[in-house]
Scaffold this motif. Structure first.
Motif, PDB file in Angstrom:
ATOM      1  N   VAL A 135       0.835  -1.197   0.000  1.00 49.52           N
ATOM      2  CA  VAL A 135       0.000   0.000   0.000  1.00 49.52           C
ATOM      3  C   VAL A 135       0.873   1.250   0.000  1.00 49.52           C
ATOM      4  CG1 VAL A 135      -1.749   1.267   1.309  1.00 49.52           C
ATOM      5  CG2 VAL A 135      -1.841  -1.221   1.188  1.00 49.52           C
ATOM      6  N   ASP A 136       0.519   2.226  -0.845  1.00 52.60           N
ATOM      7  CA  ASP A 136       1.247   3.490  -0.873  1.00 52.60           C
ATOM      8  C   ASP A 136       0.951   4.304   0.380  1.00 52.60           C
ATOM      9  OD1 ASP A 136       2.474   3.153  -3.374  1.00 52.60           O
ATOM     10  OD2 ASP A 136       0.708   3.901  -4.443  1.00 52.60           O
ATOM     11  N   ARG A 137       1.910   5.089   0.796  1.00 52.83           N
ATOM     12  CA  ARG A 137       1.691   5.991   1.923  1.00 52.83           C
ATOM     13  C   ARG A 137       0.655   7.050   1.535  1.00 52.83           C
ATOM     14  NH1 ARG A 137       7.206   8.448   3.630  1.00 52.83           N
ATOM     15  NH2 ARG A 137       6.106   8.941   5.557  1.00 52.83           N
ATOM     16  N   PRO A 138      -0.161   7.502   2.486  1.00 55.18           N
ATOM     17  CA  PRO A 138      -1.258   8.424   2.163  1.00 55.18           C
ATOM     18  C   PRO A 138      -0.795   9.868   2.020  1.00 55.18           C
ATOM     19  CG  PRO A 138      -1.278   7.949   4.489  1.00 55.18           C
ATOM     20  CD  PRO A 138      -0.182   7.092   3.904  1.00 55.18           C
ATOM     21  N   LEU A 139       0.067  10.104   1.049  1.00 48.51           N
ATOM     22  CA  LEU A 139       0.625  11.427   0.825  1.00 48.51           C
ATOM     23  C   LEU A 139       0.222  11.929  -0.552  1.00 48.51           C
ATOM     24  CD1 LEU A 139       4.246  10.784   2.155  1.00 48.51           C
ATOM     25  CD2 LEU A 139       2.315  11.761   3.405  1.00 48.51           C
ATOM     26  N   GLY A 140       0.170  13.251  -0.721  1.00 45.37           N
ATOM     27  CA  GLY A 140      -0.143  13.832  -2.019  1.00 45.37           C
ATOM     28  C   GLY A 140      -1.633  14.077  -2.193  1.00 45.37           C
ATOM     29  N   ALA A 141      -1.957  14.889  -3.201  1.00 45.70           N
ATOM     30  CA  ALA A 141      -3.342  15.232  -3.479  1.00 45.70           C
ATOM     31  C   ALA A 141      -4.015  14.149  -4.314  1.00 45.70           C
ATOM     32  CB  ALA A 141      -3.404  16.569  -4.223  1.00 45.70           C
ATOM     33  N   VAL A 142      -5.330  14.055  -4.200  1.00 44.49           N
ATOM     34  CA  VAL A 142      -6.085  13.110  -5.022  1.00 44.49           C
ATOM     35  C   VAL A 142      -6.286  13.721  -6.408  1.00 44.49           C
ATOM     36  CG1 VAL A 142      -7.204  11.970  -3.100  1.00 44.49           C
ATOM     37  CG2 VAL A 142      -8.236  14.023  -4.050  1.00 44.49           C
ATOM     38  N   PRO A 143      -6.370  12.890  -7.452  1.00 49.65           N
ATOM     39  CA  PRO A 143      -6.370  13.426  -8.820  1.00 49.65           C
ATOM     40  C   PRO A 143      -7.580  14.265  -9.208  1.00 49.65           C
ATOM     41  CG  PRO A 143      -5.742  11.108  -8.799  1.00 49.65           C
ATOM     42  CD  PRO A 143      -6.246  11.441  -7.439  1.00 49.65           C
ATOM     43  N   PHE A 144      -8.790  13.831  -8.862  1.00 50.92           N
ATOM     44  CA  PHE A 144      -9.963  14.549  -9.359  1.00 50.92           C
ATOM     45  C   PHE A 144     -11.074  14.686  -8.325  1.00 50.92           C
ATOM     46  CE2 PHE A 144     -10.219  10.059 -10.560  1.00 50.92           C
ATOM     47  CZ  PHE A 144     -11.436   9.684 -10.010  1.00 50.92           C
ATOM     48  N   LEU A 145     -10.824  14.264  -7.080  1.00 50.05           N
ATOM     49  CA  LEU A 145     -11.861  14.348  -6.046  1.00 50.05           C
ATOM     50  C   LEU A 145     -11.928  15.755  -5.454  1.00 50.05           C
ATOM     51  CD1 LEU A 145     -11.492  11.020  -4.033  1.00 50.05           C
ATOM     52  CD2 LEU A 145     -13.130  11.560  -5.852  1.00 50.05           C
ATOM     53  N   ASP A 146     -13.140  16.175  -5.183  1.00 51.95           N
ATOM     54  CA  ASP A 146     -13.430  17.451  -4.532  1.00 51.95           C
ATOM     55  C   ASP A 146     -14.056  17.113  -3.191  1.00 51.95           C
ATOM     56  OD1 ASP A 146     -14.583  19.794  -3.597  1.00 51.95           O
ATOM     57  OD2 ASP A 146     -15.508  20.338  -5.506  1.00 51.95           O
ATOM     58  N   GLU A 147     -13.415  17.472  -2.082  1.00 50.83           N
ATOM     59  CA  GLU A 147     -13.902  17.030  -0.775  1.00 50.83           C
ATOM     60  C   GLU A 147     -15.325  17.496  -0.485  1.00 50.83           C
ATOM     61  OE1 GLU A 147     -11.958  20.258   2.292  1.00 50.83           O
ATOM     62  OE2 GLU A 147     -10.624  18.743   1.410  1.00 50.83           O
ATOM     63  N   ALA A 148     -15.770  18.560  -1.148  1.00 46.01           N
ATOM     64  CA  ALA A 148     -17.144  19.017  -0.945  1.00 46.01           C
ATOM     65  C   ALA A 148     -18.157  18.108  -1.637  1.00 46.01           C
ATOM     66  CB  ALA A 148     -17.311  20.451  -1.460  1.00 46.01           C
ATOM     67  N   HIS A 149     -17.704  17.299  -2.586  1.00 48.73           N
ATOM     68  CA  HIS A 149     -18.598  16.421  -3.347  1.00 48.73           C
ATOM     69  C   HIS A 149     -18.054  14.998  -3.456  1.00 48.73           C
ATOM     70  CE1 HIS A 149     -20.896  19.930  -4.732  1.00 48.73           C
ATOM     71  NE2 HIS A 149     -19.747  20.517  -4.957  1.00 48.73           N
ATOM     72  N   ALA A 150     -17.074  14.650  -2.637  1.00 46.96           N
ATOM     73  CA  ALA A 150     -16.357  13.382  -2.816  1.00 46.96           C
ATOM     74  C   ALA A 150     -17.253  12.160  -2.650  1.00 46.96           C
ATOM     75  CB  ALA A 150     -15.167  13.304  -1.858  1.00 46.96           C
ATOM     76  N   ALA A 151     -18.195  12.195  -1.720  1.00 41.42           N
ATOM     77  CA  ALA A 151     -19.081  11.042  -1.542  1.00 41.42           C
ATOM     78  C   ALA A 151     -19.939  10.822  -2.780  1.00 41.42           C
ATOM     79  CB  ALA A 151     -19.957  11.228  -0.304  1.00 41.42           C
ATOM     80  N   ALA A 152     -20.447  11.915  -3.359  1.00 40.76           N
ATOM     81  CA  ALA A 152     -21.230  11.801  -4.590  1.00 40.76           C
ATOM     82  C   ALA A 152     -20.351  11.301  -5.735  1.00 40.76           C
ATOM     83  CB  ALA A 152     -21.851  13.145  -4.952  1.00 40.76           C
ATOM     84  N   GLN A 153     -19.126  11.798  -5.796  1.00 38.18           N
ATOM     85  CA  GLN A 153     -18.205  11.349  -6.835  1.00 38.18           C
ATOM     86  C   GLN A 153     -17.885   9.864  -6.697  1.00 38.18           C
ATOM     87  OE1 GLN A 153     -15.315  14.688  -5.956  1.00 38.18           O
ATOM     88  NE2 GLN A 153     -15.066  14.616  -8.182  1.00 38.18           N
ATOM     89  N   MET A 154     -17.600   9.439  -5.482  1.00 39.74           N
ATOM     90  CA  MET A 154     -17.261   8.034  -5.272  1.00 39.74           C
ATOM     91  C   MET A 154     -18.457   7.128  -5.531  1.00 39.74           C
ATOM     92  SD  MET A 154     -14.061   7.883  -4.663  1.00 39.74           S
ATOM     93  CE  MET A 154     -14.119   6.110  -4.436  1.00 39.74           C
ATOM     94  N   THR A 155     -19.644   7.578  -5.158  1.00 39.72           N
ATOM     95  CA  THR A 155     -20.845   6.786  -5.432  1.00 39.72           C
ATOM     96  C   THR A 155     -20.996   6.550  -6.931  1.00 39.72           C
ATOM     97  OG1 THR A 155     -21.968   7.643  -3.465  1.00 39.72           O
ATOM     98  CG2 THR A 155     -23.353   6.689  -5.184  1.00 39.72           C
ATOM     99  N   GLU A 156     -20.832   7.614  -7.715  1.00 41.24           N
ATOM    100  CA  GLU A 156     -20.935   7.485  -9.169  1.00 41.24           C
ATOM    101  C   GLU A 156     -19.803   6.647  -9.735  1.00 41.24           C
ATOM    102  OE1 GLU A 156     -21.792   8.082 -13.313  1.00 41.24           O
ATOM    103  OE2 GLU A 156     -22.937   7.844 -11.454  1.00 41.24           O
ATOM    104  N   LEU A 157     -18.609   6.801  -9.174  1.00 44.33           N
ATOM    105  CA  LEU A 157     -17.474   6.013  -9.653  1.00 44.33           C
ATOM    106  C   LEU A 157     -17.701   4.527  -9.391  1.00 44.33           C
ATOM    107  CD1 LEU A 157     -14.639   6.138 -10.917  1.00 44.33           C
ATOM    108  CD2 LEU A 157     -13.707   6.283  -8.600  1.00 44.33           C
ATOM    109  N   PHE A 158     -18.198   4.181  -8.228  1.00 41.14           N
ATOM    110  CA  PHE A 158     -18.516   2.775  -7.945  1.00 41.14           C
ATOM    111  C   PHE A 158     -19.586   2.255  -8.899  1.00 41.14           C
ATOM    112  CE2 PHE A 158     -17.171   3.630  -3.331  1.00 41.14           C
ATOM    113  CZ  PHE A 158     -15.935   3.027  -3.519  1.00 41.14           C
ATOM    114  N   ARG A 159     -20.642   3.045  -9.101  1.00 42.56           N
ATOM    115  CA  ARG A 159     -21.739   2.605  -9.965  1.00 42.56           C
ATOM    116  C   ARG A 159     -21.263   2.401 -11.405  1.00 42.56           C
ATOM    117  NH1 ARG A 159     -24.497   3.993 -13.883  1.00 42.56           N
ATOM    118  NH2 ARG A 159     -23.300   5.925 -14.081  1.00 42.56           N
ATOM    119  N   ALA A 160     -20.593   3.421 -11.943  1.00 44.02           N
ATOM    120  CA  ALA A 160     -20.141   3.341 -13.329  1.00 44.02           C
ATOM    121  C   ALA A 160     -19.022   2.315 -13.485  1.00 44.02           C
ATOM    122  CB  ALA A 160     -19.662   4.718 -13.795  1.00 44.02           C
TER     123      ALA A 160
END
Length: 347
Positions: A135-160
């Motif tokens: 497992v990579d260390r939890p460092l650095g920014a995420v590529p396209f997630l927006d913390e204000a909408h991350a749950a909605a983004q992840m939900t769609e990512l899982f679905r699609a």
């Protein structure tokens, strides 16, 4: 180590290492404290629930990881059949493999689902003590997630993503491109952040234009046409990015990328765009000459890499049929809430 009976499970729980941080999503109450960020969604005939661990505030855990670089369990999850029927642990592990890959894609680094435990009639009857990867260390920014909408983004990512995993070609290409994505996002030099996305987008371009589109489609190419010198890398990628709907113009606020644009302007390339800049600099890495070794500054390479990785992220999201927000590195503002919808979004 596998323990217990994997047959006839009602549900399965698991932990997720080094997950995302979100301010949206459903709330979960733990010991009198409400935690945002819970996801509940249906994937085919499965129900998936993932939520931040409840014994510590997500913000405090995130701060600890950023300061220490230590891996931690950040989320707990549960899967079960949508109709309540029983299942074998092997079927559940196949789903968790898809979840693991999609989470890693969203984070831009390798993570893992660990310690799945299967239940029957409310009692733990099976467990797997195993981690499938380093497992990579939890460092650095995420590529396209927006913390204000991350749950909605992840939900769609899982679905699609789960729907795409049912398509052997698309899922195989996604898996191949994922390795480039991890390298480009997590630990690459500024030069490699330009080179790696080009090679990965060529994988997607070939799969779409040659292998996926039917012969009667006007955009279909034969293998010989795709590899023809007349098309070249620029043509291969431009055909893909045109289908994706990516804006390849140079953003006004990326002044160092604009300097690269000016540097590569010549008779053969009178009006270069961001894609031209990416491929021209990529060629200097893939086919190096000493006279070009220090032609561009680190900042110019970096902003060209912003363009390259944003194009790559969008191509990957399009390949997965994702239809939600993204926070691209070429956007002028990159704070919470600044994400925009993907170019192909349908309201």
């Amino acid at each position: 180590m596998e323990l217990g009976d994997p047959f006839d499970l009602d549900s399965l729980t698991f932990y997720l290492l080094n997950g995302w941080y979100s301010l949206d999503g459903l709330n979960t109450c733990y010991d009198g404290n409400e935690r945002p960020g819970r996801i509940d969604t249906t994937l085919g005939d499965w129900q998936l629930r993932i939520e931040p661990r409840g014994d510590v505030a997500p913000g405090a855990l995130r701060k600890h990881q950023r300061e220490s670089g230590m891996s931690q369990v950040t989320h707990v999850g549960r899967i079960r059949r949508d109709d309540g029927s029983q299942f074998h642990a092997t079927d559940a592990l196949e789903l968790l493999g898809v979840v693991e890959s999609l989470v890693g894609f969203a984070l831009g680094r390798v993570t893992a689902v660990v310690l799945p435990v299967g239940y029957r009639d409310g009692k733990a009857t099976w467990a797997l003590w195993k981690c499938n990867r380093a497992v990579d260390r939890p460092l650095g920014a995420v590529p396209f997630l927006d913390e204000a909408h991350a749950a909605a983004q992840m939900t769609e990512l899982f679905r699609a993503g789960y729907a795409t995993s049912r398509d052997p070609l698309r899922w195989q290409v996604f898996g191949s491109a994922l390795g480039y994505h991890y390298s480009a996002e997590h630990d690459a030099t500024v030069n490699m952040k330009v080179l790696l996305p080009v090679s990965a987008m060529q994988l997607i371009s070939y799969a779409h234009l040659v292998e996926e589109l039917p012969a009667g489609d006007p955009n279909h190419l034969t293998s010989q046409q795709w590899g023809a010198k007349s098309l070249g890398t620029i043509g291969q990628l431009r055909s893909l990015l045109s289908a994706v709907g990516v804006d390849t113009s140079v953003p006004r606020h990326l002044t160092r990328l604009a300097e690269v644009q000016t540097d590569i302007t010549d008779k053969a390339l009178p009006t270069p765009d961001a894609l031209d800049c990416v491929v021209r600099l990529r060629n200097k890495v893939a086919h190096p000459k000493q006279k070009d070794a220090n032609k561009w500054t680190t900042e110019e390479w970096a902003e060209t890499g912003f363009a390259a990785t944003t194009m790559f992220n969008l191509a990957m999201l399009w390949w997965l049929h994702y239809d939600e927000r993204y926070l691209g590195k070429t956007l002028e503002y990159l704070g919470a809430g600044d994400s925009i919808y993907v170019p192909w979004h349908k309201p």
